[in-house]
Design a protein around this motif. Structure first.
Motif, short mmCIF file in Angstrom:
data_model
loop_
_atom_site.label_atom_id
_atom_site.label_comp_id
_atom_site.label_asym_id
_atom_site.label_seq_id
_atom_site.Cartn_x
_atom_site.Cartn_y
_atom_site.Cartn_z
N ALA A 172 0.82 -1.22 0.00
CA ALA A 172 0.00 0.00 0.00
C ALA A 172 0.86 1.26 0.00
O ALA A 172 0.42 2.30 -0.52
CB ALA A 172 -0.94 -0.01 1.20
N HIS B 217 3.15 1.92 -1.82
CA HIS B 217 3.50 2.21 -3.21
C HIS B 217 2.29 2.66 -4.03
O HIS B 217 2.32 2.62 -5.26
CB HIS B 217 4.15 0.98 -3.86
N VAL B 218 1.22 3.09 -3.36
CA VAL B 218 -0.02 3.47 -4.05
C VAL B 218 0.22 4.56 -5.09
O VAL B 218 -0.48 4.62 -6.10
CB VAL B 218 -1.12 3.88 -3.03
N LEU C 206 0.30 3.75 -8.79
CA LEU C 206 -0.94 3.43 -9.51
C LEU C 206 -1.53 4.74 -10.03
O LEU C 206 -2.44 5.31 -9.45
CB LEU C 206 -1.94 2.72 -8.58
N LEU D 292 -4.33 -1.07 1.02
CA LEU D 292 -4.32 -0.39 -0.28
C LEU D 292 -5.63 0.37 -0.47
O LEU D 292 -5.63 1.50 -0.97
CB LEU D 292 -4.10 -1.40 -1.40
N ALA E 9 -5.48 3.59 1.35
CA ALA E 9 -4.61 4.53 0.66
C ALA E 9 -5.28 5.11 -0.59
O ALA E 9 -5.13 6.30 -0.89
CB ALA E 9 -3.29 3.85 0.30
N LEU E 10 -6.04 4.29 -1.30
CA LEU E 10 -6.75 4.76 -2.48
C LEU E 10 -7.85 5.77 -2.10
O LEU E 10 -8.03 6.79 -2.77
CB LEU E 10 -7.36 3.58 -3.25
N GLN F 208 -6.52 9.09 -1.48
CA GLN F 208 -6.22 9.80 -2.74
C GLN F 208 -7.49 10.32 -3.42
O GLN F 208 -7.41 10.91 -4.48
CB GLN F 208 -5.49 8.88 -3.71
N LEU G 139 1.57 -5.27 -8.21
CA LEU G 139 1.95 -4.48 -7.04
C LEU G 139 2.30 -5.45 -5.92
O LEU G 139 1.47 -6.30 -5.55
CB LEU G 139 0.80 -3.56 -6.61
#
Length: 179
Positions: free
Chosen positions: A26, A28-29, A32, A53, A56-57, A60, A168
């Motif tokens: 996550a 490294h989100v 994406l 993840l 985290a999305l 964003q 990922l």
């Protein structure tokens, strides 16, 4: 069949030895870059848990959805979802949003897997749900979520198998070149 059994054993071992892998993946989100509407999944067994993840999305500002199996031989549909929303079990026995949840078309699909190769080959559970779905929504970016140790050299790929655009892992996003 033997490859799936072996891959399940490897994944279980990785889940035990890398308990922080989902959080590390996550982190490294930012890699994406595409996807306003992102399909995640509910982890089953030793699948890498996409929950960190998903958080985290959401941070964003992305919209999440989950796959829903309505019929065993049909592509999955996707319904809008947020953590904490009520769920029911779908035809495949997986948790899924209720029918009243909005049906959406994701432009990024995060998928579980048993194994992957560097060319985007994906070994799934064997039900064909994701391959049928990828054929029906070919415009969506397909990203596997996995432990880096699930990498195998040259998975057998059938003509109907949809390759992934990337994987990922706890070590970052690995883009797949298969053109």
């Amino acid at each position: 069949m033997a490859l799936r059994v072996q891959a399940r054993c490897v994944r279980r071992r990785l889940a035990e030895t890398l308990p922080d892998a989902a959080e590390r993946a996550a982190s490294h989100v930012g890699a994406l870059s595409s996807g306003k509407i992102v399909a995640v999944y509910c982890a089953m067994g030793s699948e890498l848990d996409p929950e960190p993840l998903a958080r985290a999305l959401i941070d964003q500002g992305r919209v999440l959805c989950l796959p829903v199996v309505l019929a065993r031989d049909a592509p999955m549909i996707f319904r809008r979802w947020s953590p904490g929303d009520p769920m029911e079990v779908d035809v495949a026995g997986c948790p899924a949003p209720l029918p009243l949840a909005e049906r959406v078309a994701p432009d990024l699909v995060i998928t579980p897997l048993l194994a992957f190769d560097a060319e985007g080959g994906r070994l799934g559970q064997g039900g064909g749900y994701y391959d049928r779905t990828f054929a029906a929504c070919a415009e969506a970016t397909r990203i596997g979520l996995a432990y880096s140790g699930q990498l195998l050299a040259g998975l057998p790929v059938e003509p109907h198998d949809a390759r992934l655009h990337g994987i990922l892992t706890e070590n970052g996003l690995h883009r797949c070149i298969w053109h």
